[in-house]
Design an enzyme around this catalytic site. Structure first.
Site, PDB file in Angstrom:
ATOM      1  N   ARG A 195       0.833  -1.202   0.000  1.00  0.00           N
ATOM      2  CA  ARG A 195       0.000   0.000   0.000  1.00  0.00           C
ATOM      3  C   ARG A 195       0.871   1.257   0.000  1.00  0.00           C
ATOM      4  O   ARG A 195       1.903   1.316   0.676  1.00  0.00           O
ATOM      5  CB  ARG A 195      -0.879  -0.011   1.242  1.00  0.00           C
ATOM      6  CG  ARG A 195      -1.898   1.125   1.360  1.00  0.00           C
ATOM      7  CD  ARG A 195      -2.965   1.003   0.334  1.00  0.00           C
ATOM      8  NE  ARG A 195      -4.185   1.748   0.738  1.00  0.00           N
ATOM      9  CZ  ARG A 195      -5.130   2.096  -0.103  1.00  0.00           C
ATOM     10  NH1 ARG A 195      -4.997   1.814  -1.399  1.00  0.00           N
ATOM     11  NH2 ARG A 195      -6.211   2.729   0.294  1.00  0.00           N
TER      12      ARG A 195
ATOM     13  N   THR B 207      -9.039   0.177  -9.534  1.00  0.00           N
ATOM     14  CA  THR B 207      -8.588  -1.098  -8.977  1.00  0.00           C
ATOM     15  C   THR B 207      -8.757  -2.250  -9.961  1.00  0.00           C
ATOM     16  O   THR B 207      -9.612  -2.238 -10.836  1.00  0.00           O
ATOM     17  CB  THR B 207      -9.301  -1.412  -7.653  1.00  0.00           C
ATOM     18  OG1 THR B 207      -9.267  -0.269  -6.799  1.00  0.00           O
ATOM     19  CG2 THR B 207      -8.652  -2.559  -6.921  1.00  0.00           C
TER      20      THR B 207
ATOM     21  N   THR C  40      -4.159  -1.282  -7.378  1.00  0.00           N
ATOM     22  CA  THR C  40      -4.973  -0.106  -7.667  1.00  0.00           C
ATOM     23  C   THR C  40      -4.147   1.163  -7.827  1.00  0.00           C
ATOM     24  O   THR C  40      -3.061   1.267  -7.247  1.00  0.00           O
ATOM     25  CB  THR C  40      -6.020   0.121  -6.552  1.00  0.00           C
ATOM     26  OG1 THR C  40      -6.866   1.213  -6.892  1.00  0.00           O
ATOM     27  CG2 THR C  40      -5.351   0.404  -5.220  1.00  0.00           C
TER      28      THR C  40
ATOM     29  N   ASP D  54      -7.982   8.118  -0.078  1.00  0.00           N
ATOM     30  CA  ASP D  54      -8.606   7.076   0.727  1.00  0.00           C
ATOM     31  C   ASP D  54      -8.511   7.376   2.221  1.00  0.00           C
ATOM     32  O   ASP D  54      -9.107   6.669   3.035  1.00  0.00           O
ATOM     33  CB  ASP D  54      -7.967   5.712   0.443  1.00  0.00           C
ATOM     34  CG  ASP D  54      -8.528   5.071  -0.815  1.00  0.00           C
ATOM     35  OD1 ASP D  54      -9.483   5.606  -1.377  1.00  0.00           O
ATOM     36  OD2 ASP D  54      -7.990   4.028  -1.231  1.00  0.00           O
TER      37      ASP D  54
ATOM     38  N   SER E 213      -7.859   0.735   3.183  1.00  0.00           N
ATOM     39  CA  SER E 213      -8.338   0.213   1.907  1.00  0.00           C
ATOM     40  C   SER E 213      -9.517  -0.720   2.146  1.00  0.00           C
ATOM     41  O   SER E 213      -9.769  -1.157   3.270  1.00  0.00           O
ATOM     42  CB  SER E 213      -7.217  -0.536   1.196  1.00  0.00           C
ATOM     43  OG  SER E 213      -7.696  -1.180   0.029  1.00  0.00           O
TER      44      SER E 213
ATOM     45  N   GLY F  55     -13.522  -2.256  -7.051  1.00  0.00           N
ATOM     46  CA  GLY F  55     -14.742  -1.465  -6.963  1.00  0.00           C
ATOM     47  C   GLY F  55     -14.894  -0.726  -5.657  1.00  0.00           C
ATOM     48  O   GLY F  55     -15.995  -0.589  -5.131  1.00  0.00           O
ATOM     49  N   GLY F  56     -13.777  -0.261  -5.093  1.00  0.00           N
ATOM     50  CA  GLY F  56     -13.830   0.590  -3.919  1.00  0.00           C
ATOM     51  C   GLY F  56     -14.461  -0.079  -2.718  1.00  0.00           C
ATOM     52  O   GLY F  56     -14.210  -1.246  -2.425  1.00  0.00           O
TER      53      GLY F  56
END
Length: 578
Positions: free
Chosen positions: A111, A397, A415, A437, A461, A483-484
């Site tokens: 990340r 993503t 992503t 985010d 995330s 898709g978040g």
């Protein structure tokens, strides 16, 4: 012994790389395995499922050359940088679950991180109000230090079989020789010109002189990206985090950051991919493993499932409004905990063990009724000193899964956040907007939000790369989604489809999606759930609406000793056998 890739080896693949084929969801089946009763099954062929057929083929080619699941996953990630630039790539980061046929799992965190000088006020205006989302996204303020190359280097060092440079060849071929612009790629270019065409370098690649996206089917060549990939292939991951490329990334991001914590070369050089504790729990007769903090994937997926264990979902079936009501109620509880507690564990104590304690989840599940809706939901654990956060989540993503012949698996969600990330392009690839985010509001009523911006911190995330083992302890399913904030519910829906409703994997991925992170129940527009809105309303849901959602799931499953893979029918995803 490793076999090196050459242009000659890849020449026969040019027609596949240059033409988009099989864009609808695909199901591929490998040959039957040779079974040795003393050992886990060894498959005659491996399999890759990815959101683009060119990327899936790139990973499958690495398997054919003797590569490991990790090797093929790296090649797939690199190829997606070329053919799906709106969603993922080396300018972003991701989370990866690795597993073997006997049930051992590893959890890896690539990340992105905030610049060291970033402050909690990063996304507030001069009056202390949250910035409009698109204002926050476009430009340098939203960019975190990319993690995918560092993550790839770590897993290659521990699990790679082929030389590092070999894994780059399919992506280099696609970037230099070209690929056909897909319908999905065109739609994103048309929908998000503020990021897709923000950078002059990107406009020259994807847009015509009239400022409009190039037509579907146009051969897209990206020589700058090919050159970047060739440098990384020859010099290793260090060439991304130090030297000319790092200097250019830092300069471009800092130059487009209006204030508050500009990125530096030192920020980029300091990045490290991290191995995290795996998060696993039993659901009915199965063992499910997914990604823990700083992702909310594992806790949200597992809580949604485990809170439902006392209900006979199998008996209700996928056509029952009551079943979907129960799923909605469990999601509401799971997301209430997620919003309060989940953040980077290096900065905030995340009570993962308490959130997944069986007794706790039984108490939470007891709040759910098949006859009525909970009037309100809240987090189930005390949280002195913490406030619930606010802020949008990743919308881009990509997810891809690999199973190799030995039964080793990789489940990687990658992503750059929103479509085309921040819009900044360096070296032929888009830089992420991952920092959006974080919660835009850093505190409420004097209490800090766990997911607020801090220097060096990783934003929370929703990514949920997942591995499932069956009652016999053997590999059953590898799955994940894009898709978040809908990612956990997409994965949970697929797991319920397979484990409770006994659906084939392609049918499970085609199931509609219900997303209920709060008091509003969102059902997938145009799906069978839209017809259930009156029934859900009758059960007490005050707000039920049909909406379009960014859905994209990929999976590979073991069925009677055979590998069966599928891509989401809403995407261009496919599964390709070795």
């Amino acid at each position: 012994m490793s076999r090196r890739l050459t242009s000659g080896i890849f020449a026969p693949l040019a027609p596949l790389f240059l033409a988009l084929s099989g864009c609808a969801a695909g199901t591929a089946t490998a040959p039957a395995p040779r079974v040795d009763a003393a050992e886990p099954a060894v498959f005659d062929a491996g399999m890759v499922s990815a959101a683009d057929p060119r990327a899936a083929e790139a990973g499958a080619q690495i398997l054919r050359l003797g590569g490991s699941a990790s090797d093929a996953a790296i090649a797939t990630m690199l190829a997606l940088t070329v053919v799906e630039p709106q969603s993922s790539g080396i300018g972003g980061g991701g989370f990866l679950m690795l597993g073997d046929a006997k049930g051992a799992v590893e959890s890896w965190d690539g990340r992105e991180t905030a610049p060291a000088a970033a402050t909690p006020r990063r996304f507030l205006d001069a009056q202390g109000r949250p910035l409009p989302f698109r204002t926050a996204v476009v430009g340098g303020r939203s960019v975190g230090v990319p993690g995918n190359i560092a993550l790839a280097a770590r897993i290659h060092a521990e699990h790679g079989r082929l030389p590092w440079a070999d894994l780059f060849q399919p992506a280099i071929h696609l970037a230099r020789e070209g690929f056909a612009l897909s319908p999905r790629g065109f739609q994103y270019l048309a929908r998000q010109p503020d990021t897709g065409g923000h950078d002059p370098q990107a406009r020259a690649i994807f847009y015509g002189v009239d400022g409009k996206p190039l037509p579907v089917g146009t051969t897209i060549r990206n020589p700058a990206l090919a050159g970047t990939l060739e440098t990384l292939a020859a010099k290793g991951a260090g060439a991304f985090y130090k030297g000319d490329l790092a200097r250019e990334i830092a300069a471009r991001v800092a130059g487009e950051t209006p204030s508050d914590g500009k990125m530096t070369e030192a920020d980029i050089a300091a990045f490290a991919a991290r191995q995290r504790p795996g998060v696993c729990a039993p659901y009915r007769a199965y063992r499910i493993c997914s990604m823990g903090p700083p992702s909310s994937g594992a806790t949200t997926v597992l809580a949604t499932l485990l809170q439902l264990e006392r209900f006979d979902l199998a008996g209700l079936g996928p056509d029952s409004p009551v079943a979907w009501h129960l799923i909605a109620e469990s999601e509401r509880l799971a997301y209430a905990d997620r919003e309060l507690f989940l953040a980077d564990p290096d900065f905030v104590g995340v009570p993962v063990a308490q959130l997944l304690d069986p007794a706790y989840l039984r108490r939470r599940g007891a709040l759910i009724s098949a006859e009525r809706t909970m009037a309100q939901v809240s987090a189930g654990l005390p949280a002195p000193g913490l406030a619930r956060g606010e802020g949008p989540e990743e919308h881009g993503t990509s997810h891809f899964v690999v199973v190799d012949r030995q039964g080793d698996v990789a489940s990687w969600t990658s992503t750059i956040e929103s479509a085309f990330g921040s819009g900044i392009m360096v070296g032929g690839f888009y830089l992420n907007n991952e920092l959006t985010d974080f919660s835009f509001v850093p505190e409420k009523d004097g209490r800090p939000v766990a997911n607020r911006v801090e220097g060096g911190k990783r934003p929370r995330s929703s990514m949920a790369p997942t591995i499932v083992y069956g009652p016999d302890g053997k590999l059953l399913l590898v799955v994940g989604a894009a898709g978040g904030a809908t990612i956990p519910v997409q994965v949970a829906r697929a797991l319920i489809g397979v484990l409770d409703w006994k659906l084939p994997i392609d049918t499970a991925l085609a199931l509609p999606v219900l997303f209920a992170p709060g008091d509003t129940v969102n059902v997938e527009k145009g799906s069978r759930l839209e017809a259930m809105i009156p029934a859900l309303t009758a059960l007490g849901h005050a707000s039920v609406q049909a909406v379009e959602m960014p859905l994209k799931t990929n999976a590979v499953m073991v069925v009677d000793g055979r590998l069966v893979g599928a891509g989401d029918p809403r995407s261009e995803g496919v599964a390709v056998a070795q």
